[in-house]
Design a protein around this motif. Structure first.
Motif, mmCIF file in Angstrom:
data_model
loop_
_atom_site.group_PDB
_atom_site.id
_atom_site.type_symbol
_atom_site.label_atom_id
_atom_site.label_comp_id
_atom_site.label_asym_id
_atom_site.label_seq_id
_atom_site.Cartn_x
_atom_site.Cartn_y
_atom_site.Cartn_z
ATOM 1 N N UNK A 1 0.823 -1.172 -0.107
ATOM 2 C CA UNK A 1 0.004 0.012 0.129
ATOM 3 C C UNK A 1 0.944 1.125 0.200
ATOM 4 N N UNK A 2 1.902 1.309 0.685
ATOM 5 C CA UNK A 2 2.519 2.376 0.998
ATOM 6 C C UNK A 2 3.124 2.687 -0.410
ATOM 7 N N UNK A 3 3.933 1.744 -1.076
ATOM 8 C CA UNK A 3 4.497 2.146 -2.279
ATOM 9 C C UNK A 3 3.583 2.487 -3.506
ATOM 10 N N UNK A 4 2.334 1.876 -3.519
ATOM 11 C CA UNK A 4 1.322 2.074 -4.433
ATOM 12 C C UNK A 4 0.860 3.417 -4.150
ATOM 13 N N UNK A 5 0.553 3.701 -3.121
ATOM 14 C CA UNK A 5 0.052 5.247 -2.735
ATOM 15 C C UNK A 5 1.275 6.341 -3.185
ATOM 16 N N UNK A 6 2.404 6.142 -2.686
ATOM 17 C CA UNK A 6 3.403 6.933 -3.161
ATOM 18 C C UNK A 6 3.471 7.149 -4.618
ATOM 19 N N UNK A 7 3.506 5.941 -5.336
ATOM 20 C CA UNK A 7 3.464 6.230 -7.003
ATOM 21 C C UNK A 7 2.147 6.829 -7.806
ATOM 22 N N UNK A 8 0.993 6.092 -7.130
ATOM 23 C CA UNK A 8 -0.194 6.636 -7.634
ATOM 24 C C UNK A 8 -0.479 8.011 -7.529
ATOM 25 N N UNK A 9 0.015 8.459 -6.457
ATOM 26 C CA UNK A 9 -0.245 10.000 -6.228
ATOM 27 C C UNK A 9 0.669 10.876 -7.169
ATOM 28 N N UNK B 1 -3.546 11.355 2.922
ATOM 29 C CA UNK B 1 -2.337 11.966 3.739
ATOM 30 C C UNK B 1 -1.123 12.332 2.686
ATOM 31 N N UNK B 2 -1.115 11.493 1.445
ATOM 32 C CA UNK B 2 -0.150 12.011 0.387
ATOM 33 C C UNK B 2 -0.570 13.131 -0.089
ATOM 34 N N UNK B 3 -1.822 13.375 -0.697
ATOM 35 C CA UNK B 3 -2.578 14.721 -1.130
ATOM 36 C C UNK B 3 -2.119 15.867 -0.242
ATOM 37 N N UNK B 4 -2.178 15.762 1.093
ATOM 38 C CA UNK B 4 -2.145 16.784 2.059
ATOM 39 C C UNK B 4 -0.496 17.259 1.974
ATOM 40 N N UNK B 5 0.283 16.270 1.670
ATOM 41 C CA UNK B 5 1.978 16.539 1.804
ATOM 42 C C UNK B 5 2.123 16.755 0.445
ATOM 43 N N UNK B 6 1.338 16.947 -0.698
ATOM 44 C CA UNK B 6 1.718 17.425 -1.889
ATOM 45 C C UNK B 6 1.642 18.777 -2.384
ATOM 46 N N UNK C 1 -9.537 14.929 0.868
ATOM 47 C CA UNK C 1 -8.546 16.133 0.839
ATOM 48 C C UNK C 1 -8.848 16.994 -0.355
ATOM 49 N N UNK C 2 -8.388 18.178 -0.030
ATOM 50 C CA UNK C 2 -8.286 19.262 -1.303
ATOM 51 C C UNK C 2 -9.987 19.842 -1.436
ATOM 52 N N UNK C 3 -10.085 19.710 -2.591
ATOM 53 C CA UNK C 3 -11.413 20.313 -3.254
ATOM 54 C C UNK C 3 -11.496 21.584 -3.496
ATOM 55 N N UNK D 1 -4.002 29.913 -11.433
ATOM 56 C CA UNK D 1 -5.259 28.811 -11.479
ATOM 57 C C UNK D 1 -4.859 27.636 -10.703
ATOM 58 N N UNK D 2 -4.390 27.702 -9.444
ATOM 59 C CA UNK D 2 -4.001 26.697 -8.644
ATOM 60 C C UNK D 2 -4.906 26.011 -8.121
ATOM 61 N N UNK D 3 -5.148 24.638 -7.877
ATOM 62 C CA UNK D 3 -6.071 23.624 -7.311
ATOM 63 C C UNK D 3 -5.291 22.675 -6.305
ATOM 64 N N UNK D 4 -5.903 22.465 -5.427
ATOM 65 C CA UNK D 4 -5.138 21.589 -4.416
ATOM 66 C C UNK D 4 -5.548 20.008 -4.771
ATOM 67 N N UNK D 5 -4.382 19.472 -4.310
ATOM 68 C CA UNK D 5 -4.484 17.960 -4.635
ATOM 69 C C UNK D 5 -5.500 17.392 -3.840
ATOM 70 N N UNK D 6 -6.413 16.757 -4.590
ATOM 71 C CA UNK D 6 -7.715 16.280 -3.993
ATOM 72 C C UNK D 6 -8.025 14.706 -4.253
ATOM 73 N N UNK D 7 -8.807 14.323 -3.032
ATOM 74 C CA UNK D 7 -9.010 12.767 -3.336
ATOM 75 C C UNK D 7 -10.701 12.936 -2.969
#
Length: 484
Positions: A271-279, A312-317, A356-358, A366-372
């Motif tokens: 999960x940790x590796x997948x989340x890192x790469x997917x984000x 969590x990854x989105x919040x840190x991006x 996250x985000x939204x 035109x910046x938009x937050x990383x969103x989940x």
């Protein structure tokens, strides 16, 4: 006191020109929301001039031996490296992209891709000759198609220009290319680079032409009688319009359109590796990528853990200024795109949850937050349609059969990925996923040697690779009698 806007111009037959009627449009830096240049709004007279230049240059370019075309492309690649900082600055201003990322993630692959097609120029061959009727020998000639009308998008203006002009020129075609009306600056700079190389090596600069303009300019290019081929990277709607226009005189059409890539995550995944790469694959370039990892399907047994880690990854991006080396992405490309992304969020159904985000961020640009967004159903708008923004959606599936059904259950078919430690499952999924690319335990890497292109409403034809090179050629059968 107002700052004077930089003046961009068309490049036709080796000359930088304003539009024949003098019309222009303002070009806005999406990181600031302010205009920094004007560009021609090309009309019929400009299209006629560019097509005439490309048509006149075609016979000599077509008849060059492949080694000479290779020499030109290799010199262009060298010049891209020499003028890399100019290209980086132009693209950053064009798109609001972080300078460090353009330098590391765009310049090297573009140079590599040009050099790949330089090599492909010397592979313009058919199958071996043979006798298939007594007394006759058949041979196959592979030839360029002619003048190519090409329309590039605004998400990767430089790189998509390379994907178009490099195989076209390598195969012996001449080019008229139009960048998006929101991102013309880097393509105009490319014209200066290519024109100087053609001039230095003694070739007509009419081989490569750039027209700035809007959708009407693109329509005029596609409908013009000179081009033998129309190539576009853009929206499904634009692709359908191009295909319809090109059908009137049976032009060849090459379409790379939208995507809605499924990212299928099984319970045995790290999960940790997948989340890192997917984000990273979901938020890179602000999600403005037809292959972006923005539609995640997670097996229900790990759904909650995965969503928490992804949020969590989105919040840190980080998104932000072009000179900030810690940001992953910059702004959305234009005000209309920002409005579109906001609209998807505003229209979310009641059962959806923003993890996250939204929201838009920053006081300008035109910046938009990383969103989940989680809790989604298969028929929800945000699942079925391309957002083209930094928004990752998450659905929960029960088993492999349902994962395949939902993954394939959209109109797009460009790219996909599967995340599992089970090799047999990965092989089954790669067979049943109806997408032009299937990544396994990764998402988004591309190489010049492998094809990029989709099925269904993601279009047809391939970019990159020998398959992309072949798309810019035609096949001729020559039969000769052995009687003398």
């Amino acid at each position: 006191m107002t700052t004077a806007l930089r003046r961009l111009r068309n490049y036709i037959d080796g000359e930088f020109r304003d539009a024949a009627d003098g019309r222009t449009t303002e070009v806005v830096n999406p990181a600031t929301g302010e205009a920094y240049a004007t560009a021609p709004l090309s009309a019929a007279a400009d299209v006629d001039a560019a097509m005439a230049a490309a048509e006149a240059a075609f016979p000599a370019w077509r008849d060059l031996i492949p080694a000479e075309r290779q020499k030109v492309l290799l010199k262009i690649a060298d010049r891209f490296e020499e003028r890399a900082e100019e290209l980086i600055a132009a693209e950053s201003e064009n798109c609001g992209k972080p300078v460090a990322l353009v330098r590391s993630e765009e310049i090297p692959p573009m140079v590599d891709q040009i050099r790949f097609f330089a090599g492909a120029a010397r592979m313009l061959e058919g199958r071996s000759a043979g006798e298939y009727m007594e007394g006759f020998t058949s041979i196959i000639r592979r030839e360029p198609v002619g003048v190519c009308a090409q329309v590039a998008p605004w998400n990767y203006p430089m790189m998509m220009a390379v994907w178009k002009f490099a195989p076209a020129l390598a195969a012996g075609n001449t080019v008229v290319i139009k960048p998006s009306d929101t991102t013309p600056a880097s393509t105009v700079l490319i014209a200066d680079i290519i024109g100087s190389v053609l001039d230095e090596l003694g070739h007509s600069r009419g081989v490569f032409n750039v027209l700035c303009g809007d959708r009407e300019t693109g329509r005029l290019m596609v409908e013009h009688t000179v081009p033998a081929m129309a190539s576009i990277t853009g929206s499904v709607r634009a692709g359908m319009q191009v295909a319809e226009s090109a059908s009137k005189d049976l032009k060849r059409v090459h379409l790379e359109l939208g995507g809605k890539a499924p990212v299928v995550v099984f319970e045995d995944t790290d999960i940790a590796k997948a989340v890192e790469d997917i984000s990273v694959a979901g938020y890179f370039n602000a999600g403005q990528d037809c292959t972006a990892a923005t539609r995640v399907l997670v097996q229900e047994s790990i759904h909650d853990e995965f969503v928490a880690a992804l949020a969590k990854a989105a919040a840190e991006t980080k998104t932000g200024a072009v000179d900030d080396e810690d940001v992953l992405y910059g702004p959305l490309n234009n005000a209309n795109q920002l409005k579109q992304v906001k609209g998807f969020i505003e229209r979310l159904p009641a059962h959806a949850k923003i993890e996250a985000g939204g929201e838009q961020v920053g006081e300008k640009g035109y910046f938009f937050a990383p969103t989940v967004v989680s809790g989604l159903k298969q028929d929800d708008e945000i699942v079925q349609h391309e957002v083209f923004g930094p928004v990752i959606t998450v659905q929960s599936f029960s088993d492999e059969k349902q994962a395949v059904e939902w993954a394939n259950g959209v109109e797009y078919a460009l790219a996909s990925s599967v995340w599992t430690k089970d090799h047999a499952r990965a092989m089954r999924m790669s067979r049943t996923l109806d997408f032009g690319c299937v990544w396994i335990n990764t998402h988004i890497p591309l190489v010049a040697e492998m094809p990029h292109g989709g099925f269904k409403k993601s279009g047809y034809g391939k970019d990159l690779s020998a398959y992309g090179f072949d798309d810019y050629t035609r096949i001729k059968h020559v039969m000769t009698s052995l009687d003398g």
